[in-house]
Write an enzyme that holds these catalytic residues in place. Structure first.
Site, short mmCIF file in Angstrom:
data_model
loop_
_atom_site.label_atom_id
_atom_site.label_comp_id
_atom_site.label_asym_id
_atom_site.label_seq_id
_atom_site.Cartn_x
_atom_site.Cartn_y
_atom_site.Cartn_z
N SER A 75 -19.88 -84.51 32.67
CA SER A 75 -18.85 -84.40 33.90
C SER A 75 -18.15 -83.19 33.78
O SER A 75 -18.55 -81.90 33.83
CB SER A 75 -17.84 -85.63 33.81
OG SER A 75 -16.85 -85.74 34.72
N ASP A 189 -21.75 -89.38 38.38
CA ASP A 189 -21.30 -88.99 37.09
C ASP A 189 -21.87 -89.51 36.03
O ASP A 189 -22.32 -90.69 35.74
CB ASP A 189 -19.88 -89.28 37.07
CG ASP A 189 -18.83 -88.70 36.11
OD1 ASP A 189 -19.35 -88.34 34.96
OD2 ASP A 189 -17.61 -88.50 36.55
#
Length: 351
Positions: A75, A189
């Site tokens: 991320s 993600d």
């Protein structure tokens, strides 16, 4: 109501000097053959806005003369790690420090009826401006952005191809950003599968792994620790038509949605959408990270004390960077000891 964050600066003059110059005086000096220690891996965890702490952590390593040979990021950890390896750490730090509520709002492009609340195109435009001409395999050190295959749930290590799509895939939080399509696979993600990618560094050849977790004291404020006011302030000197237009602007559906996404709680004490989404992500990352780190612990674990900062408080970069710097600085003696001990082993000479 939380006290306003102080404007913090690096305590050492050497750090300030390192920031003079686009490449921090580091990137172009890396030479793998000149390395006299075992390969060092840096695992940068996910954590939304708290990821600005990674900038300070890397600064502390630079100051100590420790250069990671391998970086894996999840991320926002992937974003900061890539900025460092591409020589753009100064740029991303200046950009992070410049973010305020208004500027943050300008990057949020609502998409009604899409696969996420935000298109992410405006943020991608910024990334493409600085990183758009870079392929991962062209960087001078090993790098992997961790993402998750939406269809299978498999963990994916993006190690080649254009850098920006890989970063977008790694931070594509479900519900907030649309999944990113790479090689006919929809990526989301990576924090959902590997919040602090120590295992990735090991697999890429790191003998020593330094992990930076943004959830060491995870259960502080969720979403934002305060309501973020994006509305224009009313002025008694305004003309009636101007005042009416401003009032209507406050009621725009996209403005109301963004306030719900970024705010902490409603006036009646109930949670907003952003609080629920960030709180859920917080729990998922904490539980998965505990499990994975128990099975494959890093050699050095760094956990800045940033739990009091909400996960959507991007405008608190000054404090986050400072806390990341101090947390890593505290662990420098341990890192040096680990390097000294493992550097004496025969396996240290093997890449």
């Amino acid at each position: 109501m939380s006290a306003p964050a102080q404007s913090l600066k690096y305590p050492h003059e050497s750090i300030a000097k390192m920031r003079l110059g686009t490449k921090s005086g580091v990137h172009e000096k890396y030479h793998a053959k000149a390395r006299k220690h075992p390969p060092i891996g840096l695992a940068l965890g996910g954590g939304v806005a708290r990821g600005w702490a990674h900038i300070g952590a890397i600064r502390a390593l630079i100051e100590a003369g420790i250069e990671p040979d391998i970086i894996s990021g999840t991320s926002i950890g992937a974003l900061v790690g890539a900025a460092y390896l591409s020589g753009n750490l100064d740029t991303i730090e200046d950009w992070a420090r410049s973010l305020n509520k208004r500027r943050l709002l300008s990057y949020m492009d609502i998409r009604w009826g899409g696969a996420g609340l935000l298109r992410g195109d405006r943020l991608a435009k910024v990334l493409n401006h600085y990183l758009g001409d870079i392929n991962i395999e062209d960087m001078d050190r090993k790098f992997a952005a961790v993402a998750c295959d939406l269809r299978t749930g498999y963990e994916v290590w993006l190690q080649n191809g254009p850098l920006v799509p890989a970063l977008r895939a790694s931070y594509a939080l479900p519900g907030a950003f649309e999944p990113i399509r790479i090689d006919n696979r929809y990526m989301i993600d990576g924090a959902l599968v590997n919040p602090v990618p120590v295992s990735t560094c090991r697999a890429l050849g790191a003998h020593i792994v330094i992990a930076v977790s943004l959830n060491g004291d995870a259960f502080g404020p969720i979403g934002s620790s305060h309501d973020m006011d994006f509305d224009d302030k009313e002025d008694d000197s305004m003309e009636p038509l101007e005042l009416a237009g401003q009032s209507l602007n406050k009621m725009r559906p996209d403005r109301l949605l963004l306030k719900s996404l970024l705010g902490g709680t409603k006036s009646d004490g109930n949670l907003k959408l952003g609080s629920v989404m960030m709180g859920t992500l917080n729990i998922v990352m904490d539980r998965i990270a505990r499990s994975r780190l128990a099975g494959d612990p890093p050699d050095v674990f760094v956990a800045p004390r940033i739990g009091h900062i909400g996960m959507t408080e991007f405008s608190r970069a000054d404090e986050l960077i400072e806390r990341g710097y101090r947390a890593m600085q505290h662990e420098i003696p341990l890192i040096q000891s680990v390097i000294d001990v493992l550097g004496q082993l025969p396996s240290a000479e093997v890449d």
